[in-house]
Design an enzyme around this catalytic site. Structure first.
Site, short mmCIF file in Angstrom:
data_model
loop_
_atom_site.label_atom_id
_atom_site.label_comp_id
_atom_site.label_asym_id
_atom_site.label_seq_id
_atom_site.Cartn_x
_atom_site.Cartn_y
_atom_site.Cartn_z
N ASP A 14 -8.51 91.26 -73.02
CA ASP A 14 -8.10 91.43 -71.63
C ASP A 14 -6.75 92.10 -71.47
OD1 ASP A 14 -10.43 90.43 -70.58
OD2 ASP A 14 -9.67 88.40 -70.30
N ARG A 94 3.91 78.25 -70.56
CA ARG A 94 3.86 79.23 -69.46
C ARG A 94 5.19 79.46 -68.76
NH1 ARG A 94 0.16 81.07 -72.41
NH2 ARG A 94 -1.98 80.94 -71.70
N ASP A 123 -3.25 78.85 -65.55
CA ASP A 123 -2.18 79.68 -66.11
C ASP A 123 -1.64 80.72 -65.12
OD1 ASP A 123 -2.08 78.34 -68.52
OD2 ASP A 123 -3.68 79.55 -69.40
N SER A 174 -12.88 80.45 -75.78
CA SER A 174 -11.61 80.97 -75.31
C SER A 174 -10.53 80.03 -75.84
CB SER A 174 -11.60 81.01 -73.78
OG SER A 174 -10.28 81.05 -73.32
N1 ARG Z 1 -6.73 73.60 -69.68
C1 ARG Z 1 -5.50 73.81 -70.33
C2 ARG Z 1 -4.42 74.03 -69.30
O1 ARG Z 1 -4.71 74.31 -68.19
C3 ARG Z 1 -5.57 74.92 -71.34
C4 ARG Z 1 -5.66 76.29 -70.80
C5 ARG Z 1 -5.80 77.29 -71.86
N2 ARG Z 1 -5.53 78.61 -71.35
C6 ARG Z 1 -6.20 79.67 -71.71
N3 ARG Z 1 -5.86 80.78 -71.15
N4 ARG Z 1 -7.18 79.64 -72.57
O2 ARG Z 1 -3.27 73.92 -69.59
#
Ligand code: ARG
Length: 406
Positions: A14, A94, A123, A174
């Site tokens: 991406d 983040r 995110d 992912s």
């Molecule tokens: N569910 C977790 C969170 O919101 C992990 C997210 C993982 N992010 C990703 N882009 N694969 O913090």
């Protein structure tokens, strides 16, 4: 000269497609920014790929130390765990990445920043609220949310423009990882009934195959910060990396949960967080020895609030600063050592000691040396029960007394 955008670049499909897309769609020079938060990756390859795909500049910044000291450890001191299970690895990284996007954008005089998140996750919120807090004037672009391509279409797009499609793009999962943990989503995991296949895991052995001999480890803390393992002083990054290996080799740190995303979706999440699970257990155990009952009770509420705030992208807020001040204050006597046993996927605290321990043998023992005045208990109970007795006399409670309706 065209305007510039700083893109949070992972080297994945991406964000690689995003480099090209940002040039096409917005006619922007793309500065690819890759952040090392302990996600194992060959960063020089990532950098080269960014340039090859069309970035005008590619930067890699190692922020592991900063990540540990300014994000992970404060969260550990707070005992921040989301919905009782998730140690918040991704969520903690983040705001730091947002901060670096802003720093680089200001330095490079870019007018915008960009990230590769879709519109369905947490995110995007964390990046954008973070950037807004630090530099409200910056424009934020979310290509993957805007372009509306499916996975296949994105791969087609990549092939059309000669963008190498990483093998990970064909992985059924992912994945996001950093020092504090690894998250695995998608594929068969989207069926909440289905047991996660072994190939979803990379940091932990299956508890079934873990060694038959238990592992033992001692963690030393100073003011709520882990500083030593088995008596040896270590810096935070090494300490966490070492514990990820050790606990992972005993199958410790696997988490399987249904999680409530900020955007209203329930999602099935698999995590591997060996070091986080061990350190959070150990830290709580030391607090139970060194904090009063009232402190522990109130701190638990703060922990939940703190976890929500991290999860919900509100790191750069006054509320977080205020809670941090409280948490810091609670940690001044949280020093000592905790001993844990690691065995077939389980991590148990089996010992704890501290120069500031509030545990009194004389008060607790049932053997010789008992200093507790048992006769005083009768008077204590009399007074403690007084309001209860008074009220129940005047306002008999329903169903409390047999044969008498209230
Ligand atoms: N569910 C977790 C969170 O919101 C992990 C997210 C993982 N992010 C990703 N882009 N694969 O913090």
């Amino acid at each position: 000269m065209s305007d510039k955008v700083v893109l949070a670049y992972s080297g994945g499909l991406d964000t690689s497609v995003a480099i090209r897309w940002l040039k096409e769609k917005y006619d922007l020079d793309v500065i690819a920014l890759t952040i090392d938060v302990g996600n194992e990756r060959d960063f020089s390859t990532v950098r080269d790929k960014a340039l090859k795909v069309g970035a005008s500049k590619a930067l890699v910044i190692d922020v592991k130390e900063q990540f540990v000291n300014n994000y992970i450890f404060p969260a550990l001191q707070a005992d921040a765990v989301y919905e009782g299970q998730y140690p918040l690895a991704t969520a903690l990284s983040r705001p730091l990445i947002a901060k670096l996007l802003v720093d680089v954008a200001l330095e490079e005089e870019a007018s915008a920043v960009a990230h590769g998140c879709t519109g369905k996750g947490n995110d995007q919120v964390r990046f954008e609220v973070g950037v807004t807090a630090l530099a409200p004037e910056l424009k934020i672009i979310a290509p993957a949310r805007e372009w509306g391509m499916t996975r296949e279409e994105t791969i087609d797009y990549a092939q059309r423009y000669g963008i190498p499609v990483p093998i990970t793009a064909t992985s059924p999962y992912s994945i996001d990882e950093n020092l504090w943990g690894r998250s695995i989503e998608c594929g068969v995991l989207e069926d909440p009934w289905r047991e996660p296949p072994e190939d979803a895991f990379a940091w932990t052995v299956s508890p079934t195959n873990a060694p038959d001999k238990a592992g033992y480890v001692e963690i030393g803390f100073e003011k709520g910060i882990p500083t030593a393992v088995d008596g040896k002083n270590m810096d935070g990054v090494d300490l966490i990396q070492g514990l990820n290996e050790l606990a992972g080799s005993h199958g410790v740190g696997r988490i399987d949960m249904i999680e409530n995303r900020l955007v209203g979706i329930k999602s099935r999440e698999i995590y591997e967080a060996p070091a986080a699970v061990v350190l959070i257990e150990a830290h709580r155990a030391l607090e139970s020895l060194t904090l009063s009952k009232a402190q522990l009770r109130f701190k638990q509420k703060v922990a939940q609030e703190y976890a929500e705030l991290i999860y919900n992208g509100l790191w750069f807020t006054a509320q977080r600063q205020d809670l941090t001040a409280y948490v810091q204050s609670t940690q001044r006597f949280v020093s000592g050592t905790v001993r844990l046993k690691l065995f077939k996927g389980k991590c148990s605290v089996i010992g704890r000691k501290s120069p500031y321990s509030l545990y009194s043998f004389g008060l607790a023992t049932y053997d010789k040396g008992d200093q507790f005045d048992q006769s005083a208990a009768a008077g204590f109970i009399h007074i403690w029960g007084l309001p209860v007795k008074t009220q129940s006399r005047i306002q008999p409670a329903k169903d409390d007394k047999k044969g008498k309706e209230g």
